[in-house]
Scaffold this motif. Structure first.
Motif, mmCIF file in Angstrom:
data_model
loop_
_atom_site.group_PDB
_atom_site.id
_atom_site.type_symbol
_atom_site.label_atom_id
_atom_site.label_comp_id
_atom_site.label_asym_id
_atom_site.label_seq_id
_atom_site.Cartn_x
_atom_site.Cartn_y
_atom_site.Cartn_z
ATOM 1 N N GLU A 1 0.846 -1.192 0.000
ATOM 2 C CA GLU A 1 0.000 0.000 0.000
ATOM 3 C C GLU A 1 0.887 1.250 0.000
ATOM 4 O OE1 GLU A 1 -3.108 -0.348 -0.349
ATOM 5 O OE2 GLU A 1 -3.788 -2.164 0.691
ATOM 6 N N ARG A 2 0.455 2.261 -0.729
ATOM 7 C CA ARG A 2 1.184 3.532 -0.732
ATOM 8 C C ARG A 2 0.244 4.700 -0.432
ATOM 9 N NH1 ARG A 2 4.625 0.566 -0.213
ATOM 10 N NH2 ARG A 2 6.631 0.375 -1.284
ATOM 11 N N GLU A 3 -1.014 4.536 -0.765
ATOM 12 C CA GLU A 3 -1.977 5.622 -0.520
ATOM 13 C C GLU A 3 -2.828 5.272 0.690
ATOM 14 O OE1 GLU A 3 -3.757 7.694 -3.915
ATOM 15 O OE2 GLU A 3 -2.775 6.175 -5.154
ATOM 16 N N LEU A 4 -2.625 6.023 1.734
ATOM 17 C CA LEU A 4 -3.310 5.754 2.990
ATOM 18 C C LEU A 4 -4.281 6.900 3.250
ATOM 19 C CD1 LEU A 4 -0.186 4.541 5.026
ATOM 20 C CD2 LEU A 4 -1.701 3.217 3.523
ATOM 21 N N GLU A 5 -5.522 6.561 3.509
ATOM 22 C CA GLU A 5 -6.572 7.591 3.576
ATOM 23 C C GLU A 5 -6.864 8.094 4.978
ATOM 24 O OE1 GLU A 5 -9.891 5.985 1.399
ATOM 25 O OE2 GLU A 5 -9.013 6.709 -0.476
ATOM 26 N N ALA A 6 -6.669 7.234 5.969
ATOM 27 C CA ALA A 6 -6.973 7.649 7.345
ATOM 28 C C ALA A 6 -6.290 6.704 8.317
ATOM 29 C CB ALA A 6 -8.477 7.651 7.590
ATOM 30 N N ILE A 7 -6.078 7.211 9.537
ATOM 31 C CA ILE A 7 -5.555 6.365 10.601
ATOM 32 C C ILE A 7 -6.305 6.709 11.887
ATOM 33 C CG2 ILE A 7 -3.614 7.954 11.090
ATOM 34 C CD1 ILE A 7 -1.992 5.390 11.879
ATOM 35 N N ALA A 8 -6.629 5.666 12.643
ATOM 36 C CA ALA A 8 -7.252 5.870 13.956
ATOM 37 C C ALA A 8 -6.291 5.365 15.017
ATOM 38 C CB ALA A 8 -8.578 5.113 14.041
ATOM 39 N N VAL A 9 -6.270 6.050 16.152
ATOM 40 C CA VAL A 9 -5.429 5.616 17.276
ATOM 41 C C VAL A 9 -6.260 5.715 18.546
ATOM 42 C CG1 VAL A 9 -4.380 7.924 17.401
ATOM 43 C CG2 VAL A 9 -3.286 6.031 18.562
ATOM 44 N N ILE A 10 -6.107 4.695 19.400
ATOM 45 C CA ILE A 10 -6.926 4.671 20.620
ATOM 46 C C ILE A 10 -6.120 4.146 21.799
ATOM 47 C CG2 ILE A 10 -7.871 2.348 20.123
ATOM 48 C CD1 ILE A 10 -10.559 3.434 21.319
ATOM 49 N N ALA A 11 -6.376 4.742 22.966
ATOM 50 C CA ALA A 11 -5.751 4.282 24.211
ATOM 51 C C ALA A 11 -6.674 4.683 25.352
ATOM 52 C CB ALA A 11 -4.366 4.902 24.380
ATOM 53 N N ASP A 12 -6.328 4.204 26.549
ATOM 54 C CA ASP A 12 -7.143 4.536 27.730
ATOM 55 C C ASP A 12 -6.635 5.845 28.321
ATOM 56 O OD1 ASP A 12 -8.903 4.470 29.796
ATOM 57 O OD2 ASP A 12 -7.926 2.824 30.872
ATOM 58 N N THR A 13 -6.927 6.920 27.620
ATOM 59 C CA THR A 13 -6.435 8.245 27.990
ATOM 60 C C THR A 13 -7.605 9.155 28.382
ATOM 61 O OG1 THR A 13 -6.397 8.601 25.589
ATOM 62 C CG2 THR A 13 -4.279 8.300 26.663
ATOM 63 N N GLU A 14 -7.291 10.215 29.075
ATOM 64 C CA GLU A 14 -8.333 11.164 29.484
ATOM 65 C C GLU A 14 -8.929 11.857 28.259
ATOM 66 O OE1 GLU A 14 -9.535 11.350 32.456
ATOM 67 O OE2 GLU A 14 -10.936 12.938 31.871
ATOM 68 N N GLU A 15 -8.037 12.317 27.393
ATOM 69 C CA GLU A 15 -8.438 12.952 26.133
ATOM 70 C C GLU A 15 -8.186 11.954 24.999
ATOM 71 O OE1 GLU A 15 -9.746 16.021 26.032
ATOM 72 O OE2 GLU A 15 -9.515 16.140 28.210
ATOM 73 N N PRO A 16 -8.744 12.182 23.807
ATOM 74 C CA PRO A 16 -8.429 11.296 22.676
ATOM 75 C C PRO A 16 -6.911 11.164 22.516
ATOM 76 C CG PRO A 16 -10.214 12.782 22.093
ATOM 77 C CD PRO A 16 -9.717 13.231 23.446
ATOM 78 N N CYS A 17 -6.421 9.943 22.309
ATOM 79 C CA CYS A 17 -4.970 9.669 22.341
ATOM 80 C C CYS A 17 -4.225 10.394 21.209
ATOM 81 C CB CYS A 17 -4.728 8.165 22.245
ATOM 82 S SG CYS A 17 -2.990 7.741 22.398
ATOM 83 N N SER A 18 -3.226 11.154 21.602
ATOM 84 C CA SER A 18 -2.470 11.983 20.656
ATOM 85 C C SER A 18 -1.201 11.258 20.203
ATOM 86 C CB SER A 18 -2.107 13.294 21.362
ATOM 87 O OG SER A 18 -1.474 14.171 20.482
#
Ligand code: THU
Length: 128
Positions: free
Chosen positions: A67-84
């Motif tokens: 793959e070379r064209e990537l459209e989106a990425i999601a990241v998740i953790a048990d953090t107070e705010e959305p994981c940066s």
């Protein structure tokens, strides 16, 4: 593909996190232009700096499958705010010009930003 679906995959892969040192599990999922989704987790090492973050695991899995064209990425953790994402992962995201970065936490908070918002003034091939 809805953001929620990508977040759900990231959450599944978070369960694969190998985190004996920090005990901080992170999951990520990349949506490629092909329509395929590649999940990843953080993988730690006794030599701490060798640790690979979840986002880079997912991106490297996608790229290594051609793959070379990537459209989106999601990241998740048990953090107070959305994981940066960390700085190193932002740089790797910038390399592949991922246009949409979705941050999430286990409470269901989400925040989506553009690559330019996530890493302004990124170093790129244009600088070489
Ligand atoms: N980590 C990630 O997987 N992604 C990030 O963007 C931030 C940090 C991991 C690395 C390490 O295994 C743990 O979280 C604590 O820093």
């Amino acid at each position: 593909m809805k953001d929620e679906e990508l977040i759900a995959t990231a959450k599944e892969y978070r369960e694969h996190a190998y985190v004996p040192y920090s005990n901080f599990k992170v999951g990520a999922a990349v949506l490629a232009k092909s329509g395929k989704i590649y999940g990843g987790c953080n993988i730690e090492n006794a030599s701490y700096p060798v640790t690979n973050c979840a986002e880079r695991t997912a991106i490297f899995k996608a790229v290594s499958e051609g793959e070379r064209e990537l459209e989106a990425i999601a990241v998740i953790a048990d953090t107070e705010e959305p994981c940066s994402p960390c700085g190193a992962c932002r740089q790797v995201m910038a390399e592949f010009c991922i246009p949409r970065i979705i941050m999430a936490n286990l409470k269901g908070d989400t925040k989506a930003v553009s690559m330019e918002e996530l890493l302004p003034y990124a170093f790129s091939d244009k600088d070489l």
